[in-house]
Design an enzyme around this catalytic site. Structure first.
Site, PDB file in Angstrom:
ATOM      1  N   THR A  27     -10.210   5.908 -69.969  1.00  0.00           N
ATOM      2  CA  THR A  27     -10.086   7.086 -70.816  1.00  0.00           C
ATOM      3  C   THR A  27     -10.377   8.308 -69.952  1.00  0.00           C
ATOM      4  O   THR A  27     -11.336   8.312 -69.185  1.00  0.00           O
ATOM      5  CB  THR A  27     -11.067   7.046 -72.002  1.00  0.00           C
ATOM      6  N   SER A 158      10.392   7.101 -47.665  1.00  0.00           N
ATOM      7  CA  SER A 158      10.141   8.194 -46.737  1.00  0.00           C
ATOM      8  C   SER A 158      10.762   7.911 -45.378  1.00  0.00           C
ATOM      9  O   SER A 158      10.721   6.783 -44.885  1.00  0.00           O
ATOM     10  CB  SER A 158       8.631   8.399 -46.578  1.00  0.00           C
ATOM     11  N   SER A 159      11.313   8.955 -44.778  1.00  0.00           N
ATOM     12  CA  SER A 159      11.821   8.840 -43.412  1.00  0.00           C
ATOM     13  C   SER A 159      10.707   9.101 -42.401  1.00  0.00           C
ATOM     14  O   SER A 159      10.883   8.890 -41.201  1.00  0.00           O
ATOM     15  CB  SER A 159      12.971   9.836 -43.196  1.00  0.00           C
ATOM     16  N   LYS A 164       6.836   3.053 -46.884  1.00  0.00           N
ATOM     17  CA  LYS A 164       6.456   3.697 -48.142  1.00  0.00           C
ATOM     18  C   LYS A 164       7.586   3.548 -49.162  1.00  0.00           C
ATOM     19  O   LYS A 164       8.745   3.789 -48.859  1.00  0.00           O
ATOM     20  CB  LYS A 164       6.161   5.172 -47.914  1.00  0.00           C
TER      21      LYS A 164
END
Length: 310
Positions: A27, A158-159, A164
């Site tokens: 929460t 990602s390059s 990733k």
């Protein structure tokens, strides 16, 4: 509605499959009390079930016709039987129970029914976006996030950072939902601008409403097919988060009271010790009772516990 049914079924499958996987409930992004991954996905399915009912109810207002109202609803230059002929023919073609409006003058100038329908679509979009974002957070990692689930890998993320992978399906679904929410504002404003006996802004309403239906349908199917269907869980990560959480101190509250429980939580934060070890060190409870209280399965349902005397 078909797309929503498809998404609901995929969510229900995961709820059933993961009904025994213990995870930490949260929460305000903070540890709360344990739940199950099945409970989480069953709640998601309940959102969609509720929205299906809302959209079906809102759809009924779309079967009210003002055909035969002509210019402003008075029916000037129109045969008095025209509205009944149109109703009959449209029913034959579509199978929809169309019926004439009770007040043609009101029906010709008022477009609030479109606002009602758009509101139901917006509600569905808000809930869908919440689901997508929760999935995104639960998938975060793979090492430094929550890592409770694994979203299907769609593309290299990602390059610059090899390996990733980004939660792109959840992100595109969220963006689609924002468009639906924006369309709802457009529809509301166009409806409000219906001065006097005719609303000249109906083209804007139609464009935005059809766009919302199309975008929301595509978003529902995309989430169902590209994210939920092949979603996998990480049971050990879920369970370890529960056992190492300070939030489970809540389970001691009915037995030890709020003050002692809060004190243990504070010490656990300061020292890195587990709540169970602190409880045992302070002599509050024997190990057997601590283990029983902290059994995750015992924390998933209401329990009657007798508070100990100070």
């Amino acid at each position: 509605l078909e797309a929503m049914e498809e998404l609901k079924k995929e969510l229900e499958k995961k709820a059933k499959e993961w009904k025994d996987i213990i995870k930490m409930g949260r929460t305000e992004l903070e540890d709360a009390v344990p739940t199950t991954l099945g409970n989480t996905f069953n709640a998601f399915a309940s959102y969609i079930k509720s929205d299906i009912a809302k959209i079906k109810a809102a759809r009924e207002s779309m079967a009210i016709l003002n055909m035969g109202a002509t210019a402003i609803g008075t029916g000037i230059n129109c045969h008095p039987d025209y509205k009944f002929v149109v109703e009959k023919k449209l029913k034959e073609i579509t199978g929809v129970e169309f019926k004439p409006a009770e007040d043609f003058i009101a029906a010709t100038q008022d477009t609030a029914d479109f606002v009602h329908v758009s509101g139901a679509l917006k509600t569905a979009a808000v809930r869908l976006s919440k689901i997508a974002n929760d999935l995104r957070l639960m998938n975060s990692g793979p090492r430094c996030g929550l890592g409770e689930i694994n979203l299907p890998k769609m593309q290299p993320g990602s390059s610059i950072m090899p390996g990733k992978v980004n939660p792109v399906i959840c992100e595109v679904v969220g963006e689609a939902c924002y468009e639906v929410i924006g369309n709802d504002v457009t529809i509301m404003l166009c409806s409000e601008r219906g001065e006097f006996e005719l609303n000249a802004f109906e083209p804007g309403i139609a464009y935005a409403l059809f766009n919302s239906v199309t975008v929301l349908e595509n978003a529902m199917r995309t989430l169902a097919q590209k994210a939920i269907k092949d979603l996998t869980a990480n049971p050990e990560a879920c369970k370890n988060a529960v056992l190492n959480s300070i939030g489970i101190v809540t389970a001691f509250n009915p037995v030890l009271g709020y003050e002692k429980s809060a004190s243990m939580a504070k010490e656990a934060l300061q020292t890195g010790k587990s709540v169970a070890d602190i409880c045992l060190e302070r002599g509050y409870l024997p190990k057997e009772e601590i283990d029983k209280i902290l059994n995750p399965e015992n924390m998933l349902n209401p329990q009657m516990k007798k508070k100990r005397d100070a």
